[in-house]
Design a protein around this motif. Structure first.
Motif: not given
Lengths: 144, 144, 144, 144
Positions: C43-53, C55
């Motif tokens: 599972a993976f989650a990227r929070m809003d407005n976080s850096k692309i790097t 990921i």
């Protein structure tokens, strides 16, 4: 020692500008790349709202055309199952592209670089690439 | 749904032109890349007679700055042996660059993209990148 | 034949939720990845407005911790110049990360997976990863 | 400067949940990925006992759909031998996927991201991806 001719940044800019103008005329936002005779990138532009995939594909079409000195649509014809170079598209880590839109640039019969275009149909991409080459040849004639 | 701002091709062209002008003033032929907020390439130019390595390094500096939203020279300071993020430069397959010359672009406090420059000293590269950002901010002020 | 224990998707979701909550408490938007014992993503989650790097770096910290069964900040300590495993960070195509924020997950003394966090300082990232592990251990105790 | 809309983490979570529910209904354990308009990963889940290959394939289907703004099964139709874009699947280092299961997400006619699903038949994968999109559109209507 060799003395070779190849595209410079001013040439590449002429090609980019003409290609962008043609893409606007067609009405498709595209990515366009121009490389020199060493298959090294000179200039690139991605039009607003064009596809993300166009970035890499335009560059790889450009690489293929500049480095193999062949149009990518011609490579596509001979890469079909049973064709002479079937499987060519997985060479160089997949960097070889056999979809139309990459054209080599010849001046006075010598290979001097390439142009790659992506995001339209292969036919549209090729048309935009050709517009870049036509503008270059006009520009060179007028610079003489 | 998010609504965000990011650089477009016209912005990128303003940045490239100003960066090329600054590089000419310094007297070093450079490669310059501009990406949008999603770290996707918008525009690129390699000046005549500049180094081949500059192509990839300018792009990777640009990627690092746009995607990590930090100047690459600042990442270099904290990536030294014993530093907080020692080893950062080998992340993302080595695409993370910790040598100066990549700057993030912020407009109204929001990250909107990045610029990466290569082929001079890191200080020269950073100066050229800054010239691109300064020109953008002027351009945006005048467009209001 | 072996019978092994490893994290499942429900476990990973518990870890992600707790990690996101901790990141919100700290006030930094982060990327968080959870892998099982085979170092395969759950599972993976990227929070809003976080850096692309974040990921790629969260995934690679997670891979490193799950696959090497060590915390990435501990690997950082022994990877300094002159250290026992200096150069470790360029292994596996640079997928090995020696910056803090990746933690292995042990249950009953057995390695069952890993969690990787990126976008804060390494200390913040590690704290968020630990919050994920603490939540998992609570959850497993309550499921007994 | 451009102003664009794109998926956020809450949107992605709605899509993942609905996709997992549909996969459970079908009875196949799948991997599901959701990316934003810049083709950057937002959220991912791999259901228990699903195939390891599903991780990368779901992500690459998602990338293809988000970045090319086309369904992967549609790209498959035009990529057959003799087709308009034969060879497309080896572009971008093989990251382009032409097997069904990747769908672009459009909201109000604008591309805002993509969803990729893998581990069932391509038809099942596509059905699961569509369930994710349907849930998103319901969710957005109800949020108005």
């Amino acid at each position: 020692m060799q003395t070779i001719k190849r595209l410079d940044l001013a040439d590449a800019q002429v090609m980019l500008d003409a290609a962008v103008a043609k893409a606007q005329e067609i009405g498709v936002a595209m990515s366009i790349a121009v490389m020199d005779e060493g298959a090294n990138l000179l200039a690139f532009a991605r039009m607003d709202n064009s596809k993300i995939t166009g970035i890499s594909i335009a560059m790889d079409k450009c690489y293929t055309a500049a480095a193999a000195r062949k149009a990518t649509h011609e490579l596509g014809e001979v890469s079909q199952p049973g064709g002479l170079v079937y499987g060519l598209n997985t060479c160089i880590g997949g960097r070889m592209v056999i979809v139309g839109g990459g054209l080599p640039v010849f001046v006075d019969g010598q290979p001097v670089g390439g142009i790659g275009v992506s995001s339209g149909t292969p036919t549209q991409d090729q048309e935009v690439a050709q517009a870049g080459i036509d503008a270059l040849l006009d520009y060179l004639r007028n610079s003489d």
